[in-house]
Design a protein around this motif. Structure first.
Motif, PDB file in Angstrom:
ATOM      1  N   VAL A 148      -3.239   8.362   6.149  1.00  0.00           N
ATOM      2  CA  VAL A 148      -2.777   7.228   6.947  1.00  0.00           C
ATOM      3  C   VAL A 148      -3.958   6.381   7.405  1.00  0.00           C
ATOM      4  N   SER A 149      -5.031   7.031   7.842  1.00  0.00           N
ATOM      5  CA  SER A 149      -6.219   6.317   8.289  1.00  0.00           C
ATOM      6  C   SER A 149      -6.823   5.501   7.148  1.00  0.00           C
ATOM      7  N   ALA A 150      -6.897   6.096   5.947  1.00  0.00           N
ATOM      8  CA  ALA A 150      -7.442   5.388   4.789  1.00  0.00           C
ATOM      9  C   ALA A 150      -6.550   4.215   4.398  1.00  0.00           C
ATOM     10  N   CYS A 151      -5.237   4.423   4.504  1.00  0.00           N
ATOM     11  CA  CYS A 151      -4.300   3.350   4.183  1.00  0.00           C
ATOM     12  C   CYS A 151      -4.467   2.194   5.166  1.00  0.00           C
ATOM     13  N   LEU A 152      -4.639   2.510   6.437  1.00  0.00           N
ATOM     14  CA  LEU A 152      -4.821   1.462   7.436  1.00  0.00           C
ATOM     15  C   LEU A 152      -6.143   0.727   7.214  1.00  0.00           C
ATOM     16  N   ASP A 153      -7.180   1.443   6.778  1.00  0.00           N
ATOM     17  CA  ASP A 153      -8.439   0.778   6.421  1.00  0.00           C
ATOM     18  C   ASP A 153      -8.191  -0.276   5.349  1.00  0.00           C
ATOM     19  N   ALA A 154      -7.438   0.120   4.308  1.00  0.00           N
ATOM     20  CA  ALA A 154      -7.164  -0.798   3.205  1.00  0.00           C
ATOM     21  C   ALA A 154      -6.350  -1.999   3.669  1.00  0.00           C
ATOM     22  N   VAL A 155      -5.405  -1.775   4.568  1.00  0.00           N
ATOM     23  CA  VAL A 155      -4.582  -2.866   5.102  1.00  0.00           C
ATOM     24  C   VAL A 155      -5.454  -3.872   5.845  1.00  0.00           C
ATOM     25  N   HIS A 157       0.841  -1.194   0.000  1.00  0.00           N
ATOM     26  CA  HIS A 157       0.000   0.000   0.000  1.00  0.00           C
ATOM     27  C   HIS A 157       0.877   1.245   0.000  1.00  0.00           C
ATOM     28  N   ALA A 158       0.856   2.008  -1.103  1.00  0.00           N
ATOM     29  CA  ALA A 158       1.494   3.325  -1.098  1.00  0.00           C
ATOM     30  C   ALA A 158       0.687   4.234  -0.187  1.00  0.00           C
ATOM     31  N   CYS A 159       1.382   5.052   0.593  1.00  0.00           N
ATOM     32  CA  CYS A 159       0.679   5.858   1.600  1.00  0.00           C
ATOM     33  C   CYS A 159       1.139   7.315   1.531  1.00  0.00           C
ATOM     34  N   ALA A 160       0.203   8.189   1.250  1.00  0.00           N
ATOM     35  CA  ALA A 160       0.513   9.620   1.227  1.00  0.00           C
ATOM     36  C   ALA A 160       0.627  10.141   2.653  1.00  0.00           C
ATOM     37  N   PRO A 161       1.333  11.247   2.863  1.00  0.00           N
ATOM     38  CA  PRO A 161       1.430  11.821   4.209  1.00  0.00           C
ATOM     39  C   PRO A 161       0.112  12.442   4.644  1.00  0.00           C
ATOM     40  N   GLY A 162      -0.038  12.661   5.935  1.00  0.00           N
ATOM     41  CA  GLY A 162      -1.246  13.259   6.470  1.00  0.00           C
ATOM     42  C   GLY A 162      -2.094  12.232   7.187  1.00  0.00           C
ATOM     43  N   ALA A 186       7.576   9.490   7.328  1.00  0.00           N
ATOM     44  CA  ALA A 186       6.660  10.584   7.641  1.00  0.00           C
ATOM     45  C   ALA A 186       5.353  10.112   8.265  1.00  0.00           C
ATOM     46  N   VAL A 187       4.973   8.842   8.056  1.00  0.00           N
ATOM     47  CA  VAL A 187       3.663   8.393   8.552  1.00  0.00           C
ATOM     48  C   VAL A 187       3.773   7.599   9.849  1.00  0.00           C
ATOM     49  N   LEU A 188       4.963   7.388  10.362  1.00  0.00           N
ATOM     50  CA  LEU A 188       5.117   6.515  11.524  1.00  0.00           C
ATOM     51  C   LEU A 188       4.364   7.043  12.746  1.00  0.00           C
ATOM     52  N   GLY A 189       4.520   8.324  13.053  1.00  0.00           N
ATOM     53  CA  GLY A 189       3.826   8.888  14.210  1.00  0.00           C
ATOM     54  C   GLY A 189       2.311   8.810  14.071  1.00  0.00           C
ATOM     55  N   PRO A 190       1.736   9.327  12.950  1.00  0.00           N
ATOM     56  CA  PRO A 190       0.289   9.213  12.759  1.00  0.00           C
ATOM     57  C   PRO A 190      -0.201   7.761  12.750  1.00  0.00           C
ATOM     58  N   LEU A 191       0.596   6.861  12.216  1.00  0.00           N
ATOM     59  CA  LEU A 191       0.185   5.450  12.171  1.00  0.00           C
ATOM     60  C   LEU A 191       0.040   4.884  13.576  1.00  0.00           C
ATOM     61  N   LEU A 192       1.000   5.141  14.440  1.00  0.00           N
ATOM     62  CA  LEU A 192       0.919   4.627  15.803  1.00  0.00           C
ATOM     63  C   LEU A 192      -0.259   5.251  16.561  1.00  0.00           C
TER      64      LEU A 192
END
Length: 335
Positions: free
Chosen positions: A226-233, A217-222, A248-254
């Motif tokens: 990140v939330s949409a990418c995690l939904d897809a995962v 999953h390619a993931c754009a910043p923001g 860039a997405v590590l903090g928002p992902l956690l």
């Protein structure tokens, strides 16, 4: 400002002797050379850069090509730039930064005008359009990256293919049978950036070899992206392990995992490729493979200066990935 005349008077030698000590063009006795060097240090003399360039036919400057893109993680890019500048200054070289659309034409310009003795290139693409011009450049070139066709060019980089394999293998060794790669922003893949494509290839090869179910999953910043990418995962299946190649997405992902009530590593193991200081400073320190920016920058400078000093053949140096376990990965919980 201290002059060469004052250095000569302080050392008790002629100005030409001081000049020869500085340029190395003539053999000077060890005793005289040391006396001149002591006077230079005592007076704080710094040779005029323009005069030194004329005397040595060198500018003592390295050109550093760093195209800047909106999808780049600027703090990580600057770690590389800082490393190169520091390593160059340690060797009495300055760095001329070439940004934006600077390519082989810009490199030819600064070399032709004796503004730089050699060129270091960052942000290398797999099929980089700059390569033909860089091969024709009348100065040493070192790529901090590895294009598909690197014949005749010197390159240094992390072995991103091995890194992708290592991270996928680490999760497989722990017993994970369904994993996902949260990768770089879409524009990075669209541009054909070498490091992103090589890590993706390594991840896919290792999961296929292990028989691990895997999605990418390619993931754009923001935060929203990140939330949409995690939904897809999570919609893709019973994923228990994440490989993250996007600093860039590590903090928002956690934060988003915590918001959803998902615990690391009990519910999801997370391993990332990022600088060690980034991995260690997160709210939950992550098991990671380091991006050795300082080491890579120093090697790039070492390689390009060695080529200024002598006619050396092209070489490729790939640093092997180094994994640090910070307890964000564990065997998956049984259903």
């Amino acid at each position: 400002m201290i002059t060469i005349k004052e250095v000569a008077r302080h050392a008790g030698v002629s100005m030409s002797t001081v000049s020869y000590v500085l340029s190395g063009k003539r053999t000077i006795s060890e005793e005289t050379r040391r006396r001149v060097e002591r006077s230079i240090a005592a007076l704080g003399y710094h040779p005029n850069a323009g005069a030194r360039a004329l005397a040595s036919s060198r500018s003592q400057v390295l050109g550093l090509i760093v195209p800047l893109h909106t999808d780049q993680n600027v703090p990580v890019v600057m770690q590389f730039v800082s490393s190169i500048v520091g390593a160059a200054r340690d060797r009495d070289y300055d760095v001329l930064l070439l940004t934006d659309e600077a390519g082989p034409g810009e490199a030819h310009r600064v070399v032709a005008r004796s503004m730089a003795d050699a060129i270091v290139v960052m942000d290398v693409e797999s099929a980089d359009p700059r390569l033909a011009g860089l091969r024709d450049l009348d100065a040493p070139v070192v790529l901090l990256g590895l294009p598909d066709d690197h014949e005749g060019l010197s390159c240094v980089d992390l072995d991103f293919t091995a890194a992708g394999r290592r991270m996928a293998g680490h999760l497989a060794d722990l017993g994970h049978r369904s994993v996902a790669l949260i990768g770089s922003p879409p524009a990075v893949y669209e541009r054909g950036t070498s490091y992103a494509e090589r890590l993706l290839a390594g991840f896919r090869a290792e999961t296929a070899r292990r028989g691990t179910s895997a999605t990418t999953h390619a993931c754009a910043p923001g935060y929203d992206a990140v939330s949409a990418c995690l939904d897809a995962v999570l919609e893709a299946g019973d994923v228990t392990g994440l490989v993250v190649h996007n600093e860039a997405v590590l903090g928002p992902l956690l934060l988003e995992l915590r918001r959803r009530g998902l615990d690391v590593p009990s519910d999801l193991s997370v391993i990332a490729l990022c600088p060690d200081d980034v991995a260690a400073a997160l709210p939950f320190p992550l098991t990671s493979i380091s991006v050795p920016a300082r080491e890579l920058g120093a090697i790039a400078v070492e390689m390009v200066l060695a080529r200024i000093a002598g006619d050396l053949p092209p070489e490729v140096r790939l640093l092997q990935p180094r994994l640090t376990d910070r307890a964000s990965t564990a065997p998956p919980q049984k259903p």
